[in-house]
Design a protein around this motif. Structure first.
Motif, short mmCIF file in Angstrom:
data_model
loop_
_atom_site.label_atom_id
_atom_site.label_comp_id
_atom_site.label_asym_id
_atom_site.label_seq_id
_atom_site.Cartn_x
_atom_site.Cartn_y
_atom_site.Cartn_z
N VAL A 2 0.85 -1.19 0.00
CA VAL A 2 0.00 0.00 0.00
C VAL A 2 0.89 1.24 0.00
CG1 VAL A 2 -1.93 1.17 1.12
CG2 VAL A 2 -1.63 -1.27 1.47
N VAL A 3 0.68 2.14 -0.95
CA VAL A 3 1.54 3.33 -1.02
C VAL A 3 0.78 4.64 -0.77
CG1 VAL A 3 3.35 2.30 -2.45
CG2 VAL A 3 1.41 3.39 -3.56
N ILE A 4 -0.54 4.62 -0.96
CA ILE A 4 -1.35 5.81 -0.65
C ILE A 4 -2.65 5.34 -0.02
CG2 ILE A 4 -2.75 7.67 -1.69
CD1 ILE A 4 -0.63 8.03 -3.81
N GLY A 5 -3.13 6.07 0.95
CA GLY A 5 -4.44 5.76 1.53
C GLY A 5 -5.22 7.04 1.75
N VAL A 6 -6.51 6.98 1.45
CA VAL A 6 -7.40 8.11 1.70
C VAL A 6 -8.64 7.54 2.37
CG1 VAL A 6 -8.64 10.06 0.70
CG2 VAL A 6 -6.61 9.17 -0.46
N LEU A 7 -9.03 8.12 3.49
CA LEU A 7 -10.14 7.57 4.27
C LEU A 7 -11.11 8.70 4.62
CD1 LEU A 7 -11.01 4.90 5.58
CD2 LEU A 7 -9.65 5.52 7.58
N GLY A 8 -12.27 8.66 4.00
CA GLY A 8 -13.30 9.65 4.32
C GLY A 8 -14.18 9.13 5.44
N CYS A 9 -14.38 9.95 6.45
CA CYS A 9 -15.20 9.55 7.62
C CYS A 9 -16.28 10.62 7.79
CB CYS A 9 -14.34 9.46 8.87
SG CYS A 9 -12.88 8.42 8.68
N PRO A 10 -17.37 10.53 7.00
CA PRO A 10 -18.33 11.65 6.97
C PRO A 10 -19.00 11.94 8.30
CG PRO A 10 -18.66 10.16 5.12
CD PRO A 10 -17.70 9.47 6.05
N ASN A 11 -19.10 10.95 9.20
CA ASN A 11 -19.79 11.19 10.48
C ASN A 11 -18.83 11.25 11.66
OD1 ASN A 11 -22.34 11.42 9.43
ND2 ASN A 11 -22.86 9.27 9.69
N TYR A 12 -17.53 11.43 11.39
CA TYR A 12 -16.60 11.49 12.53
C TYR A 12 -16.97 12.71 13.38
CZ TYR A 12 -12.39 10.19 15.02
OH TYR A 12 -11.52 9.73 15.98
N PRO A 13 -17.28 12.49 14.66
CA PRO A 13 -17.82 13.61 15.45
C PRO A 13 -16.75 14.58 15.96
CG PRO A 13 -17.72 11.64 16.78
CD PRO A 13 -17.20 11.25 15.42
N ARG A 14 -17.22 15.74 16.32
CA ARG A 14 -16.31 16.76 16.85
C ARG A 14 -15.69 16.29 18.16
NH1 ARG A 14 -18.03 21.08 19.66
NH2 ARG A 14 -20.16 20.85 18.90
N LYS A 15 -16.52 15.61 19.00
CA LYS A 15 -15.99 15.10 20.27
C LYS A 15 -15.80 13.60 20.15
CE LYS A 15 -18.00 18.52 23.29
NZ LYS A 15 -18.91 18.78 24.38
N LYS A 16 -14.63 13.11 20.50
CA LYS A 16 -14.36 11.69 20.28
C LYS A 16 -15.32 10.79 21.06
CE LYS A 16 -10.67 11.29 23.69
NZ LYS A 16 -9.30 10.99 23.98
N GLU A 17 -15.82 11.28 22.20
CA GLU A 17 -16.74 10.47 23.02
C GLU A 17 -17.99 10.11 22.21
OE1 GLU A 17 -15.60 13.55 24.06
OE2 GLU A 17 -13.96 12.64 25.21
N TRP A 18 -18.36 10.97 21.25
CA TRP A 18 -19.57 10.73 20.47
C TRP A 18 -19.40 9.58 19.48
CZ3 TRP A 18 -21.15 16.49 19.07
CH2 TRP A 18 -21.46 17.15 20.26
N LEU A 19 -18.15 9.13 19.30
CA LEU A 19 -17.95 7.97 18.42
C LEU A 19 -18.75 6.78 18.91
CD1 LEU A 19 -14.09 7.84 17.80
CD2 LEU A 19 -15.87 8.00 16.06
N ASN A 20 -18.93 6.74 20.20
CA ASN A 20 -19.58 5.61 20.85
C ASN A 20 -21.08 5.81 20.96
OD1 ASN A 20 -18.83 3.20 21.88
ND2 ASN A 20 -18.23 3.95 23.88
N HIS A 21 -21.62 6.82 20.29
CA HIS A 21 -22.96 7.28 20.64
C HIS A 21 -24.04 6.24 20.40
CE1 HIS A 21 -25.62 8.41 17.17
NE2 HIS A 21 -24.60 7.81 16.61
N HIS A 22 -23.77 5.26 19.53
CA HIS A 22 -24.81 4.27 19.25
C HIS A 22 -25.18 3.49 20.50
CE1 HIS A 22 -21.82 1.07 19.41
NE2 HIS A 22 -21.04 1.98 18.90
N GLN A 23 -24.26 3.53 21.52
CA GLN A 23 -24.58 2.79 22.75
C GLN A 23 -25.58 3.55 23.62
OE1 GLN A 23 -20.92 1.71 24.63
NE2 GLN A 23 -20.57 0.06 23.20
N SER A 24 -25.71 4.84 23.40
CA SER A 24 -26.69 5.62 24.16
C SER A 24 -27.40 6.51 23.15
CB SER A 24 -25.98 6.45 25.22
OG SER A 24 -24.93 7.17 24.62
#
Ligand code: A3P
Ligand code: MG
Length: 285
Positions: free
Chosen positions: A109-131
């Protein structure tokens, strides 16, 4: 767009999706939605410094473009690897998903591009599906969330970069908004967070709980759909990512390629369960 950017060369693209479902006679509604979405996106290309086609693409042109993504990759030559929607379940739930593109040359692998359209402003919200009920809805306007980012890295640069997603009618400018990302500096297991897939079917949660316990990891796992887990590691929002699929499941290169290079260039290490580097040189069937 890839072939246009490479002087109309025949590019080799290994991709998860194919045209079979879209070509079924009972998928007319879905196909129309795909054609409209593709044309809406292409119309926005000038915002990113790219050229839109002179006219909207027709159904057959779009099916032809998707069917070109039928390469099987392999050890030799140059292959693009595309996962247009990684973490399909997260996508349909309005939760985390990723759009991943990587370039593999001679099996590396020589190049990688990863779009994360719903990456939240606060990292804690990454887990939001649990609450889910207590968190702001993902369908809130992007301005409220200021969510979304694109990460990218090139092999050997020792740098991984993050660009916030552009909201509204703003125009993209390369120079002013990219930030360098680096993996977390935390090396005390008691302070480290590990992430893993949400779906039990995709990893063995009780096994990772055992590994976590024996390593002295005390925190609750961060369960996130898709390659957004690689993004979380590269940004330093979590320290460890573990996935142990059931025996017999063969991991797909498009589920890892972009994430692996971004984490490595951000200063991280990625291996299989035996401690060996992941192999991207196989033929995908
Ligand atoms: N039984 C299984 N074990 C491990 N991974 C699986 C699996 N079935 C599907 N997957 C892969 O896991 C990806 C989702 O990863 P995660 O569980 O980390 O969110 C899926 O990507 P897609 O959603 O693009 O198909 C799919 O390729
Ligand atoms: Mg995937």
């Amino acid at each position: 767009m890839l072939s246009a950017s490479f002087s109309n060369q025949k590019v080799s693209i290994v991709a998860e999706e194919d045209v079979q479902t879209l070509s079924n006679s009972d998928s007319v509604g879905l196909l129309t939605a795909v054609v409209n979405t593709v044309n809406e996106c292409l119309a926005e290309a000038p915002k990113y410094g790219l050229q839109s086609p002179k006219e909207a693409l027709g159904t057959s042109q779009i099916l032809e473009a998707i069917s070109r993504c039928n390469s099987t990759g392999g050890r030799n030559g140059r292959h693009w690897v595309l996962d247009p929607v990684d973490g399909t379940l997260g996508f349909v739930r309005g939760d985390q998903y990723a759009v991943a593109l990587a370039l593999i040359e001679e099996g590396k692998v020589v190049i990688g591009v990863l779009g994360c359209p719903n990456y939240p402003r606060k990292k804690e919200w990454l887990n939001h599906h649990q609450s889910y009920q207590s968190m702001p809805k993902m369908s809130d306007t992007s301005d409220t969330w200021e969510k979304g980012c694109v990460l990218y890295a090139q092999r050997g640069s020792g740098e991984a970069w993050m660009q916030p997603l552009i909201h509204g009618n703003k125009k993209h400018t390369w120079s002013n908004s990219a930030q360098r990302v680096q993996v977390s500096a935390i090396d005390d297991p008691a302070l480290a967070t590990f992430c893993e897939p949400v779906e039990k079917a995709n990893t063995n949660h009780s096994f990772t709980a055992g590994v976590a316990h024996s390593m002295g990891l005390n925190k609750q796992p961060l369960r996130v759909h898709s390659m957004v887990k690689y993004a979380a590691i590269a940004r330093g929002d979590a320290e460890i990512f573990m996935k142990f699929a059931q025996s017999g499941y063969k991991e797909k290169i498009w589920d890892h390629a972009a994430g692996v290079i971004i984490v490595e260039e951000a200063g991280g290490v990625v291996t299989d369960a035996g401690g060996h580097p992941l192999d991207f040189s196989g033929v995908c069937t």
